[in-house]
Structure formats: structure tokens, C-alpha cells
Design an enzyme around this catalytic site. Sequence first.
Site, PDB file in Angstrom:
ATOM      1  CG  ASP A 128      44.110  66.683  58.101  1.00  0.00           C
ATOM      2  OD1 ASP A 128      43.674  65.939  57.167  1.00  0.00           O
ATOM      3  OD2 ASP A 128      43.574  67.675  58.493  1.00  0.00           O
TER       4      ASP A 128
ATOM      5  CG  HIS B   1      40.447  63.610  53.909  1.00  0.00           C
ATOM      6  ND1 HIS B   1      41.562  64.005  53.436  1.00  0.00           N
ATOM      7  CD2 HIS B   1      40.022  64.326  55.152  1.00  0.00           C
ATOM      8  CE1 HIS B   1      42.208  64.590  54.408  1.00  0.00           C
ATOM      9  NE2 HIS B   1      41.199  64.963  55.223  1.00  0.00           N
TER      10      HIS B   1
ATOM     11  CG  HIS C  61      40.753  64.468  60.647  1.00  0.00           C
ATOM     12  ND1 HIS C  61      39.821  64.294  60.149  1.00  0.00           N
ATOM     13  CD2 HIS C  61      41.576  65.060  59.917  1.00  0.00           C
ATOM     14  CE1 HIS C  61      39.785  64.503  58.762  1.00  0.00           C
ATOM     15  NE2 HIS C  61      41.122  65.167  58.591  1.00  0.00           N
TER      16      HIS C  61
END
Length: 375
Positions: free
Chosen positions: A173, A256, A273
Site C-alpha cells: 500500500d 488504487h 488490499h
Amino acid sequence: MLKVFCSPARYVQGRDATRELAQQMRRLGLTTRPSIIVGPRTRRETEPLWRDTFGTAGMAFDVIDFGGECSRPEIERCIAEARRTGAGCIVGVGGGKVLDTARAVADALDLPVVCCPTIASSDAPCSALSVVYTPDGVFAECLYYRRNPELVLVDTSLIARAPVRYLIAGMGDALATWFEADTVHRAHRTNVVGGASTQAALAIARLCYQTLRADAREALAAARQGAVTPALERIIEANILLSGLGFESGGLAVAHAVHNGLTAAPQTHQYLHGEKVAFGTLVQLVLEGRASEEIAEVMGFCADVGLPLTLSQLGITELSPDQARLIAERAVAPGESSHHEPFELTWVMVKDAILAADALGRDFLARRSQVAGQH
Ligand SMILES: [Zn+2]
């Protein structure tokens, strides 16, 4: 366009930080009856620590057991519970979904919120938004709040003891942060709070990437032993604070949006994620036509720490043309951050970049294993 920078009011990080939770809250005037939202496993590990810290501070607290999904019904249930006990503030303790729920509950009741992440798997803890899912776990919506958390308290002893896969995902991330913030800035687009980016946000995003390259390997070695070291502290700060400030005040771009597209493929549901964002970052670099040395550097980082470079490493062993189109169309849906790129973007461009990034990733890994075989 005005420049806007936002952040939590206070950030506290360190070994055994939970022991000081009540004192830190007190300093911010958060002294009335916190409701702590927490999952069952984390509760077993941390409740004795809360008894100590709140006991010493002479503060009563209530516990709301988290049901496992940040969904509308779960948020409503926690709101009712916090109302019933007369909560003076909301404390979320745990992973992303718990903290997302805590922020939603606090906003609905107009109460201050304290976020205590127990894993460093994403950069959400410092932010003023939540990702809400349906009760069976499908992405539903993003909620945006007026304020960032009053306090983010990061206990690095707890994070060091958590499975390293979470820490690695958090690096994925954080890997996107610099590339997305840089793109948004150069394209004169807006950050997550609707402003232009400040020098501060860009410097923080750049430091985030530098920290990953400098400290990831050493931090991982420490985390595998459950040990807290300065390198691990710096990586945790990169994953949670630098990436958190960097994405919210720096902005998001294609990386993203590709993540969001990938969630449309059921094969990727068991992946975190940050794991999908890491691959999305490679797609962004390919799509932007970055220099091959730069792409190789990012691929090398991913391979070193164990982040995915290919679709098969995200569970997609075969990508049908229909599924490729579904993922790419989702990534360029109206309102997606993919439109922060400095050029007009179509689903075909995203699909081609996904296929090319996957091929480059496979090639990179094959050459690496060849080199390893020669030694
Ligand atoms: Zn993210």
C-alpha cells in the site's frame, strides 16, 4: 485551486504504546467513557493492557465486540451500542475493518475517534474515510468524514507479533503512495480532500518510498522474530503515517483504481488490499511509460519483500478477455482515481497495461530464478 493538507491531531508510536493509551487520550481532553470497538482475538490480547492504563487514569470504559465486517448493519449496531452506554469517544483497536467501523460510528455520533492499529497492513488508520462493504464482503461505498482521528496510537510490540504478511501488504500500500502523489501533482489534479497537494505531502510521500527501499529487508527480518527494532519502527511509520498522510493529502491515481478493478475478480478475494495495490503500482508505471530502470527497481523491491508482480501471484492464473475487460472497466469507472492521470484514459489502455505489467513481472521473476540457479 487551494492547497489542502490534513492529518490526525496526534500520532503516537512505539514499543508497548498501549500502556499509555489513557494518558495520551487525557492529554487531548478525551476523558469521558470511551467505547472500545475490537475483534475477539485482539480483545483477548489487549484487554489486560486497557485495564491497566484506564485503571491508572481512573477512567471507565466499555467494550463493543466487532462482528467482523465493516458493513452498514454492523455500523448501525455499534452506533446503538455506543449510544446506549453514553460513549464520550470511540476507540478502535485492530485491523482496517475495525478502524473503519470505529471512524464511521464516531462520525455518526459526532464523537472524537482514537485509532489503535494492531497490524500495519494499510495506510488507512490516519485517514478521514472508511471503506464500507456489504454484509457478505463486497465493496459497497467510501464514506468521507469531516475530521481525521484525534489520536492514532501505534503499539509496535503488537504489530511485531502479528503475521508478517500484514506488514508486507502494508508495504505494498505504501509503495503506491509516492507514485500516485507524484502523478497527481504533475497532472494538477486533486488529493483525497479536494485540494492541490502541498510540498509537505509530496516530501512525505517521497520519504515513504525512500524508507521502504532502505529499511524493508531489515524490518522484515525483525518482524519474523517478533522483534521491535529501529528499522521495523521506521517501516511501521512508513506504512501507517507517511503513507497515510501521503495518500490523503497527496492523492491517488491508477494504482488504487487497478486495485478496485481487481476486486471484481473473485480469484483475488483472499488477497490483501496492499498486495493488489502493489501490482496496481506496476500497472501504473507501465501505463505512464516510465523508464525500464524505474520499473525494474520497483519490481526488485516487490520480489525482495514478497509482494506480487504477476496476476497469478494474485490468484488469477488465467485471465479471460471478458474478465480483463471487467477489471479494466471497473478501474476507469466515473469517479475513479485513474482519472487523475495527466492523460485521457480508456479501459483498453488499462487492460493493455495490466497484461504488459504481468508479462514483465513473469519475465523478471524468471530471470531472477535463472540468476539464482547459476550461483
Ligand atoms: Zn490503499
